[in-house]
Every structure is written in structure tokens, then in C-alpha cells.
Design a protein around this motif. Sequence first.
Motif, short mmCIF file in Angstrom:
data_model
loop_
_atom_site.label_atom_id
_atom_site.label_comp_id
_atom_site.label_asym_id
_atom_site.label_seq_id
_atom_site.Cartn_x
_atom_site.Cartn_y
_atom_site.Cartn_z
N HIS A 141 0.74 -1.15 -0.02
CA HIS A 141 -0.02 -0.06 0.18
C HIS A 141 0.84 1.39 0.00
CE1 HIS A 141 -3.60 -2.13 1.82
NE2 HIS A 141 -2.89 -2.82 1.25
N ARG A 157 0.81 3.34 -3.86
CA ARG A 157 -0.32 3.28 -2.73
C ARG A 157 -1.60 2.92 -3.23
NH1 ARG A 157 -0.86 9.32 -0.90
NH2 ARG A 157 1.23 9.19 -0.49
N PHE A 161 -6.50 1.77 2.66
CA PHE A 161 -5.54 2.87 3.52
C PHE A 161 -4.12 2.46 3.47
CE2 PHE A 161 -7.42 -0.57 6.21
CZ PHE A 161 -5.86 -0.82 6.85
N PHE A 163 0.04 2.46 4.98
CA PHE A 163 0.48 2.19 6.25
C PHE A 163 1.60 3.24 6.40
CE2 PHE A 163 -0.75 -2.21 4.85
CZ PHE A 163 -1.83 -2.46 5.85
N GLY A 171 -2.15 1.94 9.98
CA GLY A 171 -2.81 2.79 8.83
C GLY A 171 -2.90 4.27 9.03
N CYS A 172 -2.98 4.92 8.03
CA CYS A 172 -2.95 6.28 7.95
C CYS A 172 -3.97 6.77 6.87
CB CYS A 172 -1.36 7.06 7.95
SG CYS A 172 -0.77 6.78 6.49
#
Length: 197
Positions: A141, A157, A161, A163, A171-172
Motif C-alpha cells: 500500500h 499506494r 488505507f 501504512f 494505517g493512515c
Amino acid sequence: MLSARNTSSEIPGPLFISAEGLYEFPMYLLPGNHDDRNNFFKCLFPKSLPAPLMNVTFSHKGIQFICLDWGPHSKATAHLEMLDFLARSLETDAPSVILMHHHLVTIGSRWLDDFIADDIARFWEIATGHNVLGIFCGHVHTTYERVVNDIPIFGLRSTAFPFVLQDEPLGCLLPPHYRLVTIQDGILTTRIFEVPL
């Protein structure tokens, strides 16, 4: 002319999409580690039987696209079947692009980097020295670019979500990315676009 070589007769040839600028464009959707293989095949390829691995290749406009399957688990496995398929696919002099779900290089996060196959060196022994224009993968991701043995590797990405690059999972919220990939005169270039949240 489009051709498809598969690991077994159960795996279908590529699907074709038709949209503005993409008339009869070949496309494969590869299963990732979160995909239920039976449902994946039932929904996308209803006339075929589920397969444990989906290693396939097709050619489009003189470029060979090699799709590799490292298995259904979070940690990649370099199955002998997959490695043999890669070796056979690279016997041609045609320029090739390799596509896969699992990642091949460390990205700076211990828990994600642990998902790389233990015997990744065998993959690089096979891929090195061939006309591989680039390798595209996901799984972590995260958007990144690396070069290994003169082969560019591109991660992206996720639409899920991303990382934070740290040793523990976190997660962000960051906008998803997509890449525009262009191949012209044997040269692969990419451009990243960010999709606003």
C-alpha cells in the motif's frame, strides 16, 4: 496479435475492455493475498475452474506482460511452478513487463518487509539479464521506486488505507495513487497521479 500462455488449460485468456481509447484492450485481474480464490475465479472467470496459482502472460503491441502469483498468504512464496513459468516466459527477446501483487524489495517497515519471500534471490537470478522494462507490484500500500540488477520496480499506494513506514502496523489516511505507464521505443516511463480524498 494477442496471445496468451497459461500454466494450465483451466486458466482463461485475458479479459477485454472497451472504453474510449482502450478498444479491445487486454486485461488480467490478479488475485492478491486477501482474495478468496474460489470467488475470484467464479466471479471473474465463471467458465473456468479455480486455480491455486494464476501465472499467465499475454502480448500487446509487441510487449509481453508476465503476471506472477506468489500465493494466497501475506508472506510471498516462490513456488517452483511460478519460477519455472517466469523462466520460460523470459526465453523470448521481446520486451517484458512483470506484474504481481506481492512486493520484492524492502521498503523500510520491518513487519511489511518480513512478507518478502525467503528465497527471493532465485527470482532475481531468473529475471536478471533479460529485457525486463519494469516490475509493478502492490501488497504494501505504498508508492515507491527502486532498481535491482538494472530492473526498475514500482510500488503504488493502495485504494485501501496506506501504512506508516514503521516497525509496527499503523494505517493512515492518505489519498490513493495511480500510475500512468507509457512504453515507447523500448523505454518505460511512469507518472503518478494522486486522487483527492
